[in-house]
Design a protein around this motif. Structure first.
Motif, PDB file in Angstrom:
ATOM      1  N   PHE A   1      -0.588  -6.327 -10.162  1.00 12.27           N
ATOM      2  CA  PHE A   1       0.084  -6.982  -8.823  1.00 12.27           C
ATOM      3  C   PHE A   1      -1.128  -7.092  -8.340  1.00 12.27           C
ATOM      4  N   THR A   2      -1.718  -6.701  -8.082  1.00 13.78           N
ATOM      5  CA  THR A   2      -3.358  -7.427  -7.762  1.00 13.78           C
ATOM      6  C   THR A   2      -3.907  -7.201  -8.091  1.00 13.78           C
ATOM      7  N   PRO A   3      -5.262  -7.624  -8.982  1.00 16.83           N
ATOM      8  CA  PRO A   3      -5.861  -7.448  -9.725  1.00 16.83           C
ATOM      9  C   PRO A   3      -7.449  -7.022  -9.119  1.00 16.83           C
ATOM     10  N   LEU A   4      -7.919  -5.929  -9.158  1.00 17.59           N
ATOM     11  CA  LEU A   4      -9.460  -5.780  -9.009  1.00 17.59           C
ATOM     12  C   LEU A   4     -10.402  -6.260  -9.330  1.00 17.59           C
TER      13      LEU A   4
ATOM     14  N   ALA B   1       0.669  -1.799  -0.292  1.00 18.54           N
ATOM     15  CA  ALA B   1      -0.004  -0.134  -0.072  1.00 18.54           C
ATOM     16  C   ALA B   1       1.172   1.343  -0.194  1.00 18.54           C
ATOM     17  N   LEU B   2       1.691   1.319   1.575  1.00 19.38           N
ATOM     18  CA  LEU B   2       2.507   3.110   0.746  1.00 19.38           C
ATOM     19  C   LEU B   2       3.541   2.193  -0.379  1.00 19.38           C
ATOM     20  N   LEU B   3       4.019   1.666  -0.813  1.00 21.15           N
ATOM     21  CA  LEU B   3       4.576   1.638  -2.313  1.00 21.15           C
ATOM     22  C   LEU B   3       3.721   2.118  -3.318  1.00 21.15           C
ATOM     23  N   MET B   4       2.675   1.539  -3.456  1.00 23.11           N
ATOM     24  CA  MET B   4       1.508   2.013  -4.202  1.00 23.11           C
ATOM     25  C   MET B   4       1.371   3.608  -4.045  1.00 23.11           C
ATOM     26  N   ALA B   5       1.170   3.700  -3.064  1.00 22.36           N
ATOM     27  CA  ALA B   5       0.915   5.235  -3.051  1.00 22.36           C
ATOM     28  C   ALA B   5       2.553   6.791  -3.301  1.00 22.36           C
TER      29      ALA B   5
END
Length: 372
Positions: A140-143, A99-103
């Motif tokens: 990376f994480t399919p919605l 989460a931090l990386l995507m932000a």
């Protein structure tokens, strides 16, 4: 209607968080119908109060306005921080490395576009960053697109879809009191926007802006929705993009209306991951604070108590944000006001300036047009 509605500033209205806790309490005790009834009366309350509360503009010199706008930017930063972590601190995976990386990725994309691009690309850096960040997240994480697939293409709004408005004295009085907080926050956002676009905000503009919020709240109550206020988040977006056109903001409002009618579009927006929103929110929300700091930079601090006014406003206004449980021992009615750092800071700024620096010079106050 144009004489009484609309402040002629690039503002976006949205449901206010200030009324969330009172509405939850009303709903538990009286039901959803009582919430809608209270919202309708609260909107009428704003319309009745707007002509005289807008005259408070004379108590907002640069030191007060700059302090309040800075406080707004600082106060909404925890919202962006929550998004960066994934939504809520109660989540088991809150603050995960991904989460931090995507932000961070979203933030870097926006900053690069804003720094090195030009024209339309630069002005839409936030929108492009949100789309790009969502695409990377999906890789990376399919919605989960089940919400989109299960949502109808076209949906017309229905009046009172959940409950008919009910009117009870205590819920009406409670929410009307909260509207005082909402009006103060709305006026602060109006003045912050005026400062960014270089337009002097007067009492008439404040009155018309409050009237618009009041009318919108009355209409929303008929649709089981919630009170409206001017969104401070848009202040930061204007400061970041430099887009100050009311036509652009009006067009964005039309797009929001279309998204409400074509529900699949709204469902797609809901899919944007919270950390991606947080990456964009960091820079947008801080731009609100930067706008206030810029105003404070124009203040004269020599041979006066302006520095102390700023210190008191930011120090006391940030208390509910930094120490959320500080006022838990206060009566529940007072907590409705004390939980809002913007409200505390606004009151402190006005009182501190009047006490430490004296009342606004009569000539300066007379130059400000009052509403009819």
């Amino acid at each position: 209607a144009g004489r009484w509605l609309g402040c002629k500033l690039p503002l976006i209205q949205g449901c206010t968080f200030a009324a969330l806790i009172p509405m939850v309490l009303i709903g538990k005790e009286y039901g959803l119908g009582a919430i809608s009834g209270a919202v309708i009366v609260a909107g009428i309350f704003i319309l009745l109060c707007a002509p005289w509360i807008s005259r408070l503009i004379r108590f907002f010199p640069k030191v007060v306005m700059g302090s309040i706008v800075t406080l707004i930017g600082l106060s909404i930063m925890p919202v962006a921080g929550g998004w960066v972590g994934g939504g809520s601190s109660e989540m088991s995976d809150f603050g995960s490395l991904f989460a931090l990386l995507m932000a961070a990725v979203t933030l870097v994309i926006i900053l690069n576009l804003y720094t090195f691009a030009s024209g339309v690309i630069k002005n839409t850096a936030v929108l492009i960053g949100l789309a790009a960040g969502t695409a990377v997240w999906n890789f990376f994480t399919p919605l989960n697109f089940n919400l989109v697939h299960g949502t109808a293409w076209f949906h017309l709004p229905q009046a009172m879809p959940f409950a008919r408005p009910e009117f009870h004295l205590l819920p009406v009085a409670l929410l009307s009191m909260v509207m005082v907080v909402v009006m103060v926050e709305t006026m602060s956002s109006l003045m912050a926007t005026g400062d960014i676009v270089g337009k002097k905000v007067d009492a008439v503009m404040l009155r018309n802006g409050l009237n618009t919020c009041g009318l919108a709240s009355v209409i929303c109550g008929l649709f089981n929705l919630f009170p409206y206020s001017a969104f401070a988040q848009n202040v930061g977006l204007i400061g970041l993009t430099g887009v100050r056109s009311r036509f652009v903001v009006s067009l964005s409002g039309l797009i929001l209306m279309l998204m409400g009618l074509f529900a699949k579009m709204a469902a797609l927006v809901v899919l944007i991951p919270k950390p991606v929103l947080g990456g964009a929110g960091i820079v947008m929300f801080w731009m609100v604070a930067v706008s206030g700091i810029r105003t404070l930079g124009q203040v004269d601090y020599r041979n006066n108590n302006n520095g102390l006014v700023v210190a008191l406003t930011l120090g006391l206004g940030m208390m509910p944000v930094l120490v959320p449980g500080l006022f838990m021992q206060f009566p529940s009615m007072l907590q409705l006001f004390m939980h809002s750092g913007i409200t505390i800071g606004t009151l402190v700024a006005i009182v501190a300036n009047l006490t430490l620096n004296g009342i606004v010079h009569p000539k300066a106050a007379s130059d400000i047009p009052a509403p009819d």
